[in-house]
Design an enzyme around this catalytic site. Structure first.
Site, PDB file in Angstrom:
ATOM      1  N   ALA A   1       0.838  -1.196   0.000  1.00  0.00           N
ATOM      2  CA  ALA A   1       0.000   0.000   0.000  1.00  0.00           C
ATOM      3  C   ALA A   1       0.873   1.245   0.000  1.00  0.00           C
ATOM      4  O   ALA A   1       1.946   1.267   0.610  1.00  0.00           O
ATOM      5  CB  ALA A   1      -0.923   0.023   1.214  1.00  0.00           C
ATOM      6  N   CYS A   2       0.391   2.284  -0.694  1.00  0.00           N
ATOM      7  CA  CYS A   2       1.073   3.586  -0.732  1.00  0.00           C
ATOM      8  C   CYS A   2       2.532   3.394  -1.140  1.00  0.00           C
ATOM      9  O   CYS A   2       2.816   2.722  -2.125  1.00  0.00           O
ATOM     10  CB  CYS A   2       0.911   4.290   0.608  1.00  0.00           C
ATOM     11  SG  CYS A   2       1.206   6.071   0.548  1.00  0.00           S
ATOM     12  N   SER A   3       3.500   3.935  -0.394  1.00  0.00           N
ATOM     13  CA  SER A   3       4.899   3.778  -0.788  1.00  0.00           C
ATOM     14  C   SER A   3       5.349   2.324  -0.677  1.00  0.00           C
ATOM     15  O   SER A   3       6.278   1.900  -1.371  1.00  0.00           O
ATOM     16  CB  SER A   3       5.799   4.671   0.068  1.00  0.00           C
ATOM     17  OG  SER A   3       5.731   4.316   1.431  1.00  0.00           O
TER      18      SER A   3
END
Length: 544
Positions: free
Chosen positions: A277-279
């Protein structure tokens, strides 16, 4: 992660110069805007204005704004001024990205000057002051002094005294089965007699601590996956200091590669279902792409959640705005000066992306109303910040600057040029309908570059609420479109709405990639990787 510096014509200074030139050369645009503003104010004073706050604007929800003529005029005058500035910027003949930059700065200014941020301009604050004889303002002053001294100058969003990691948050049973400088690898205790042989391997963002995946019973993604019969491994990143300033993206990817080998050895499976998720989604994607470049078939599937991997296609979106060379260079130099990009600096940057919700709402609550911030696990996690090594921060900024993992501009890791097309496993991409950090239409563009089959799921929530979306929420819904159209607009036009959480849809998809069912292991780890300390481990407890 090797890069060659290139020049860009879209830096902040040039945007400002172009804007001011156009502003001065188009005086009639400003004059028209002023005339329209004066007319709207006149209508408001006469009681004829129909201006109303946007549906999602919580600042003007108090019924006094509609019932009291004075407050109504104040609200409508403010809204007319705010929207007049937006309309004026829109009317100028400047590039779209320049308008985005100017609007960002203008909105910070107009949001700060909202009447709701003042005592006299906030009906709820005035009522509290009269009822409490000003005690709310005394309490607010105390809160203000404490926040200025101990919360980096921002209003506190959460009562941090109510949570202890490993005690009432991040409590699912497990063991650390692998430790190295970058990470601890946690294996969780199975919750069913039989488990899918192919385990789930979760890669959290480096900019936050991992326990967002394991908040509390009933709100834990890890707990949910275990209940579905999965074996679950999760990475807990170390909170770096200046001593780790040289840790770059390549070192994180190689650490993930080693940890994935450990998970395969312990589970007896040569494949993994990766989740990022995300970075963390970016890092996981780079790892899978590296496997593809090396001819390693270790990824059975990839779930990439609220992450933008195609920045090249996002240049005219709010996300593309932050791929600005001058801004990135200043941020990179700042992180190098300390060896790390401080977690508090990152927290402040994200807060200013949504100042009304993440700054001014707490300004009113803490200082004008004199209330203590609430005890909420997600907000506690958000405030439990981590640092980024200067090298990793620079590499992440390069990903934005050079276009992400598409357009032939992907990074080079381990001697291999990496692109989304090297990800050939089945992929599920998730976006959040109201996500302000990774806008969902930006996440959708990831699908255009993948080398394997994919499906897209759109949750109704924001960046974090999309992830923490357990069953039982009557308001939960998500959208799918089996046609897999090429654009987010086409996806939405033909999307099918489903009631409930996307978790259940995801669980069905993961079950199709779980392989055969086998007896759940009675002990964690293996002879080669003996179980160590209990989850949540030691790295998660390192302070920023």
């Amino acid at each position: 992660m090797a890069r060659n510096r290139i020049e860009t014509a879209t830096d902040l200074a040039q945007s400002a110069a172009r804007f001011y030139v156009k502003m001065l050369s188009q005086p009639m645009t400003a004059l028209s805007g002023i005339m329209a503003l004066n007319q709207e104010i006149a209508r408001s004073l006469a009681g004829a204005s129909e201006l109303e706050a946007d549906k999602g604007d919580k600042r003007f929800k108090d019924p006094v704004w509609a019932s009291n003529p004075g407050y109504r005029v104040l609200m409508q005058t403010y809204l007319a001024w705010q929207r007049g500035i937006d309309n004026w910027v829109d009317a100028l003949d400047v590039p779209a990205r320049d308008k985005l930059r100017v609007k960002l700065v203008a909105n910070l200014f107009t949001d700060a000057l909202a009447p709701t941020n003042t005592l006299g301009g906030n009906p709820a604050a005035m009522k509290a002051t009269l009822e409490q004889g000003g005690n709310n303002l005394i309490a607010g002053l105390q809160n203000f002094v404490e926040d200025m001294a101990g919360n980096n100058g921002l209003p506190s969003m959460v009562d941090k005294t109510k949570f202890r990691v490993g005690e009432n948050i991040g409590t699912t049973a497990g063991k650390v089965v692998h430790t190295e400088p970058h990470l601890e690898l946690i294996q969780y205790q199975p919750a069913t007699p039989e488990v899918y042989k192919t385990p789930i391997f979760i890669v959290p963002p480096q900019i936050n601590k991992f326990y967002i995946w394991d908040l509390a019973p009933g709100r834990s993604i890890v707990e949910f996956l275990l209940s579905q019969g999965h074996q679950v491994f999760i990475v807990s990143w170390r909170n770096p200091t200046a001593e780790q300033a040289d840790w770059d993206m390549e070192s994180y990817v190689e650490a993930l590669d080693r940890a994935s080998e450990v998970a395969c050895e312990i589970s007896g499976s040569d494949r993994l279902n990766l989740v990022g998720a995300c970075s963390g989604g970016i890092t996981a994607a780079l790892t899978i792409a590296l496997w593809g470049a090396r001819g390693i078939k270790r990824a059975e599937s990839f779930s990439v959640l609220v992450a933008i991997l195609d920045v090249a296609g996002n240049k005219d979106t709010s996300m593309g705005l932050f791929a600005n060379l001058e801004t990135l260079e200043l941020a990179r130099l700042f992180s190098r000066s300390k060896g790390v990009m401080g977690g508090s600096d990152l927290e402040r940057a994200f807060a200013w992306l949504r100042p009304n919700d993440l700054i001014w709402a707490y300004w009113v609550n803490n200082y004008l109303l004199g209330k203590d911030p609430q005890a909420f696990d997600i907000l506690y996690w958000n405030a439990d910040t981590t640092n980024l090594p200067a090298a990793l921060h620079g590499d992440m900024m390069d990903l934005l600057e050079f276009g992400g993992l598409t357009g032939g501009n992907g990074p080079t890791i381990g001697g291999h040029k990496l692109e989304l097309g090297q990800i050939t496993c089945d992929t599920l991409v998730l976006g959040g309908e109201s996500d302000h950090i990774t806008p969902w239409d930006g996440t959708y563009l990831t699908t255009n570059g993948l080398g394997g089959t994919w499906q897209y799921v759109l949750s109704q929530s924001g960046h974090i609420q999309s992830l923490i979306n357990p069953p039982g929420n009557p308001k939960a819904r998500y959208y799918t479109n089996s046609a897999n159209p090429g654009t987010p607009q086409e996806f939405l036009a033909g999307a099918e709405e489903h009631q409930g959480t996307w978790w259940l849809h995801w669980a069905e998809w993961l079950a199709g990639h779980g392989g055969e069912k086998v007896a759940a292991p009675k002990t964690l780890g293996s002879k080669a990787h003996q179980p160590g300390v209990d989850a949540p481990g030691t790295y998660v407890l390192m302070a920023a």
